[in-house]
Design a protein around this motif. Structure first.
Motif, PDB file in Angstrom:
ATOM      1  N   ALA A 317       0.822  -1.219   0.000  1.00 18.47           N
ATOM      2  CA  ALA A 317       0.000   0.000   0.000  1.00 18.47           C
ATOM      3  C   ALA A 317       0.853   1.264   0.000  1.00 18.47           C
ATOM      4  N   LEU A 318       2.007   1.205   0.677  1.00 16.47           N
ATOM      5  CA  LEU A 318       2.864   2.398   0.783  1.00 16.47           C
ATOM      6  C   LEU A 318       4.190   2.217   0.048  1.00 16.47           C
ATOM      7  N   ALA A 319       4.237   1.265  -0.871  1.00 19.67           N
ATOM      8  CA  ALA A 319       5.489   0.998  -1.601  1.00 19.67           C
ATOM      9  C   ALA A 319       6.005   2.265  -2.277  1.00 19.67           C
ATOM     10  N   GLY A 320       7.272   2.558  -2.055  1.00 21.95           N
ATOM     11  CA  GLY A 320       7.897   3.723  -2.678  1.00 21.95           C
ATOM     12  C   GLY A 320       7.629   5.042  -1.978  1.00 21.95           C
ATOM     13  N   LYS A 321       6.852   5.020  -0.881  1.00 16.18           N
ATOM     14  CA  LYS A 321       6.509   6.254  -0.172  1.00 16.18           C
ATOM     15  C   LYS A 321       7.409   6.443   1.056  1.00 16.18           C
ATOM     16  N   THR A 322       7.815   7.682   1.276  1.00 14.64           N
ATOM     17  CA  THR A 322       8.670   8.010   2.414  1.00 14.64           C
ATOM     18  C   THR A 322       7.909   8.896   3.400  1.00 14.64           C
ATOM     19  N   PHE A 323       7.942   8.507   4.677  1.00  9.23           N
ATOM     20  CA  PHE A 323       7.246   9.225   5.740  1.00  9.23           C
ATOM     21  C   PHE A 323       8.244   9.802   6.743  1.00  9.23           C
ATOM     22  N   VAL A 324       7.825  10.872   7.403  1.00  8.94           N
ATOM     23  CA  VAL A 324       8.557  11.415   8.545  1.00  8.94           C
ATOM     24  C   VAL A 324       7.553  11.573   9.680  1.00  8.94           C
ATOM     25  N   LEU A 325       7.926  11.121  10.879  1.00  6.54           N
ATOM     26  CA  LEU A 325       7.051  11.219  12.053  1.00  6.54           C
ATOM     27  C   LEU A 325       7.493  12.378  12.926  1.00  6.54           C
ATOM     28  N   THR A 326       6.514  13.164  13.431  1.00  4.37           N
ATOM     29  CA  THR A 326       6.850  14.266  14.322  1.00  4.37           C
ATOM     30  C   THR A 326       5.740  14.453  15.345  1.00  4.37           C
ATOM     31  N   GLY A 327       6.094  14.847  16.547  1.00  2.00           N
ATOM     32  CA  GLY A 327       5.091  15.034  17.598  1.00  2.00           C
ATOM     33  C   GLY A 327       4.661  13.715  18.222  1.00  2.00           C
ATOM     34  N   THR A 328       3.668  13.813  19.113  1.00  2.00           N
ATOM     35  CA  THR A 328       3.159  12.640  19.837  1.00  2.00           C
ATOM     36  C   THR A 328       1.819  12.211  19.274  1.00  2.00           C
ATOM     37  N   LEU A 329       1.719  10.986  18.807  1.00  5.32           N
ATOM     38  CA  LEU A 329       0.471  10.457  18.251  1.00  5.32           C
ATOM     39  C   LEU A 329      -0.415   9.931  19.382  1.00  5.32           C
ATOM     40  N   PRO A 330      -1.753   9.985  19.214  1.00  2.12           N
ATOM     41  CA  PRO A 330      -2.662   9.578  20.284  1.00  2.12           C
ATOM     42  C   PRO A 330      -2.538   8.108  20.681  1.00  2.12           C
ATOM     43  N   ASN A 331      -2.382   7.207  19.701  1.00  2.00           N
ATOM     44  CA  ASN A 331      -2.472   5.775  19.988  1.00  2.00           C
ATOM     45  C   ASN A 331      -1.246   4.960  19.613  1.00  2.00           C
ATOM     46  N   TYR A 332      -0.209   5.611  19.088  1.00  2.00           N
ATOM     47  CA  TYR A 332       0.980   4.879  18.656  1.00  2.00           C
ATOM     48  C   TYR A 332       2.235   5.501  19.262  1.00  2.00           C
ATOM     49  N   SER A 333       3.148   4.645  19.726  1.00  2.00           N
ATOM     50  CA  SER A 333       4.488   5.134  20.042  1.00  2.00           C
ATOM     51  C   SER A 333       5.200   5.377  18.713  1.00  2.00           C
ATOM     52  N   ARG A 334       6.329   6.040  18.764  1.00  2.00           N
ATOM     53  CA  ARG A 334       7.091   6.312  17.536  1.00  2.00           C
ATOM     54  C   ARG A 334       7.484   5.001  16.843  1.00  2.00           C
ATOM     55  N   ASP A 335       7.942   4.033  17.638  1.00  2.00           N
ATOM     56  CA  ASP A 335       8.372   2.750  17.072  1.00  2.00           C
ATOM     57  C   ASP A 335       7.203   1.981  16.461  1.00  2.00           C
ATOM     58  N   ALA A 336       6.029   2.033  17.127  1.00  2.00           N
ATOM     59  CA  ALA A 336       4.858   1.304  16.621  1.00  2.00           C
ATOM     60  C   ALA A 336       4.373   1.910  15.294  1.00  2.00           C
ATOM     61  N   LYS A 338       6.237   3.564  13.162  1.00  2.00           N
ATOM     62  CA  LYS A 338       7.257   3.240  12.160  1.00  2.00           C
ATOM     63  C   LYS A 338       7.058   1.823  11.623  1.00  2.00           C
ATOM     64  N   LYS A 339       6.793   0.875  12.540  1.00  2.00           N
ATOM     65  CA  LYS A 339       6.576  -0.514  12.145  1.00  2.00           C
ATOM     66  C   LYS A 339       5.341  -0.648  11.249  1.00  2.00           C
ATOM     67  N   LEU A 340       4.279   0.088  11.597  1.00  2.00           N
ATOM     68  CA  LEU A 340       3.037   0.052  10.817  1.00  2.00           C
ATOM     69  C   LEU A 340       3.290   0.486   9.371  1.00  2.00           C
ATOM     70  N   ILE A 341       4.048   1.567   9.223  1.00  2.00           N
ATOM     71  CA  ILE A 341       4.357   2.108   7.889  1.00  2.00           C
ATOM     72  C   ILE A 341       5.265   1.149   7.115  1.00  2.00           C
ATOM     73  N   GLU A 342       6.292   0.632   7.796  1.00  2.00           N
ATOM     74  CA  GLU A 342       7.230  -0.279   7.130  1.00  2.00           C
ATOM     75  C   GLU A 342       6.550  -1.581   6.720  1.00  2.00           C
ATOM     76  N   ASP A 343       5.636  -2.082   7.560  1.00  2.00           N
ATOM     77  CA  ASP A 343       4.919  -3.319   7.224  1.00  2.00           C
ATOM     78  C   ASP A 343       4.021  -3.145   6.009  1.00  2.00           C
ATOM     79  N   ALA A 344       3.658  -1.900   5.717  1.00  2.00           N
ATOM     80  CA  ALA A 344       2.828  -1.622   4.534  1.00  2.00           C
ATOM     81  C   ALA A 344       3.690  -1.264   3.321  1.00  2.00           C
ATOM     82  N   GLY A 345       5.023  -1.418   3.471  1.00  2.00           N
ATOM     83  CA  GLY A 345       5.924  -1.195   2.336  1.00  2.00           C
ATOM     84  C   GLY A 345       6.542   0.178   2.271  1.00  2.00           C
ATOM     85  N   GLY A 346       6.227   1.054   3.243  1.00  2.00           N
ATOM     86  CA  GLY A 346       6.772   2.410   3.229  1.00  2.00           C
ATOM     87  C   GLY A 346       8.111   2.502   3.933  1.00  2.00           C
TER      88      GLY A 346
END
Length: 391
Positions: A317-336, A338-346
Motif C-alpha cells: 500500500a505504501l510501496a515507494g513512499k517516504t514518511f517522517v514522524l513528528t510530535g506525539t500520536l494519540p495511539n501509537y508510540s514512535r516505534d509502533a 514506524k513498524k506500521l508504515i514499514e509493514d505496509a511497504g513504506g
C-alpha cells in the motif's frame, strides 16, 4: 554541588518524569528518547606527542592513537589519546614531536584537542598505512569516506573484539564469555574465530585447565553456547559484526531475504531494496561478503547456527513512499507507527526533504512540521496515516 559530593560524578542525566510519556517516546537502538546526559567541561593538560600509531578495532576501523609523554590529568596518568581519523589529524595540524593539549572527554576518554603553536613544533607527518599493521591485508578507503578499514574478519587485532561482540547479550547472548575468559581462550589457542566457540564442547579438558575455571563454570558456559544455537537469523547476521549493520538493520535484512545465503549473495541494488539500507550500508555489506576470509568463516558457522528465517512479506500500500514522524500520536508510540508504515511497504526517514511524501504530525509537532509546510509536503494525522496504510 559537584565538589561537595562524597563520590565522583562526570555529569548529570535529565529524564522525562512521566512513565506514560517515557513509554510513548520509546528508545532508539542505543538509548532512550526520554533522557539526555550533560557532561562537564573536560579536564586538560599539555604534553608531547612521541609517536602516532594506527590501532585496529573490532569492526576493522583504523584509529590513529597519539603515544604521549605521560601527563597527569584529573587523577589519572595519560599516555595514549585518540586522534579519531586522518581528517582530524589534518585539521589539528598535529605532527610527531608537537606539544599538544589533551582533554579527557567526559572525564574518561583522552583526546588531543589542539596543537600548542607557541611551543617547539614536530616535523614528522603521519599518514594512514596502505596495509593493515597487524594482518597486512589491503586497507579499504574510499575518497568520500573519512575512515580506513581492515576488512579481514580473521585479523588478530579484530578477533577478541569480534568474539566479545558475538557473545554479548544483545547478540548471541553467551553469558559467561566475558573479557577475561575470551582472553584466556585466545591465548590458549582454543578460539581463533567466532566459529571456534561451537567446537569448545569437544575441548572440556583444555577448558578446565584455564585459570579460575571449574566444572560448574564449564558446564554453564557450554550450556549457554548450546542455547545460542537456537537464536534467529537476525542475531547471526548481527553477530558477524558487519560495518554499519546494527540491530534494526539486521532484523530488516533477515525479514527481507529470509536466509543468510540470500543476504550473502545479494547485489548492492538488491540490498538497497531493504528499508533503511542505502548506498553506504549496502556497500559495507557487499564488501564484507566479498572478503574470502569472511565467507569461509560464515561457512564454518553454517553447521551450528540458524541460516534460515521467516521471510516477511510486506504490504504494498505504501510501496515507494517516504514518511517522517513528528510530535506525539494519540495511539501509537514512535516505534509502533514506524513498524506500521514499514509493514505496509513504506519507509520512515528522520528528516524532511523534497523526497518526503508525507509528514505524520501529532501533538506538539516541531520544526519538521514547519519544514514540511515550507516544502509543500503533505501533512497527515494519525487517522489519515491508518487510512493510507490500509490502501
Amino acid at each position: 554541588m559537584r565538589d561537595t559530593l562524597p563520590y565522583e560524578i562526570d555529569g548529570i542525566v535529565i529524564k522525562v518524569n512521566s512513565m506514560r510519556t517515557q513509554e510513548r517516546l520509546g528508545f532508539t537502538g542505543k538509548a532512550p528518547r526520554w533522557a539526555i546526559a550533560y557532561k562537564y567541561a573536560a579536564r586538560s593538560g599539555e604534553t608531547q606527542v612521541e609517536d602516532i600509531v594506527p590501532q585496529v578495532g573490532r569492526t576493522g576501523k583504523l584509529t590513529p592513537v597519539a603515544w604521549l609523554k605521560p601527563v597527569f590529568i584529573g587523577g589519572t596518568t595519560v599516555s595514549r589519546a585518540t586522534l579519531h581519523n586522518q581528517d582530524e589529524i589534518n585539521r589539528l595540524g598535529v605532527k610527531i614531536g608537537d606539544t599538544v593539549m589533551v582533554e579527557r572527554g567526559g572525564d574518561v576518554i583522552p583526546k588531543v584537542v589542539k596543537v600548542m603553536e607557541d611551543k617547539p613544533r614536530g616535523h614528522k607527518k603521519f599518514h594512514m598505512p596502505e596495509n593493515c599493521p597487524v594482518c597486512h591485508s589491503k586497507i579499504r578507503h574510499k575518497e568520500d569516506e573519512v575512515d580506513y578499514w581492515c576488512v579481514n574478519l580473521n585479523c588478530p587485532a579484530r578477533l577478541q573484539g569480534s568474539i566479545l561482540h558475538f557473545a554479548s547479550r544483545s547478540v548471541m547472548n553467551i553469558d559467561g564469555m566475558g573479557e577475561s575468559i575470551v582472553n584466556q581462550l585466545h591465548q590458549a589457542g582454543l578460539v581463533k574465530d567466532v566459529a571456534d566457540i561451537y567446537t569448545l564442547k569437544d575441548k572440556r579438558p583444555q577448558l578446565l585447565a584455564l585459570e579460575r575455571v571449574g566444572e560448574k563454570s564449564v558446564d554453564n558456559l557450554l550450556a549457554e553456547i548450546e542455547n545460542s544455537r537456537k537464536l534467529p537469523l537476525e542475531r547471526v547476521i548481527l553477530g558477524l559484526g558487519i560495518g554499519q549493520v546494527g540491530t534494526r538493520t539486521a532484523e530488516l535484512l533477515a525479514e527481507h531475504f529470509g536466509s543468510m545465503d540470500d543476504v550473502m549473495n545479494a547485489s548492492a541494488e538488491q540490498l538497497q531494496e531493504v528499508n533503511d539500507v542505502g548506498p553506504s550500508v549496502s556497500a559495507s555489506i557487499r564488501e564484507f561478503f566479498d572478503e574470502p576470509n569472511n565467507r569461509k568463516l560464515v561457512e564454518r558457522l553454517r553447521p551450528f547456527l540458524k541460516f534460515k528465517g521467516a521471510k516477511k512479506v510486506r504490504g504494498t500500500a505504501l510501496a515507494g513512499k517516504t514518511f517522517v514522524l513528528t510530535g506525539t500520536l494519540p495511539n501509537y508510540s514512535r516505534d509502533a507507527a514506524k513498524k506500521l508504515i514499514e509493514d505496509a511497504g513504506g519507509k520512515v526517514s528522520g528528516s524532511v526533504s523534497k523526497k518526503t511524501d508525507y509528514v505524520v504530525a501529532g501533538e506538539d509537532a516541531g520544526s519538521k512540521l514547519d519544514k514540511a509546510r515550507e516544502l509543500g509536503v503533505s501533512v497527515v494525522d494519525e487517522a489519515a496515516m491508518e487510512k493510507l496504510v490500509k490502501g
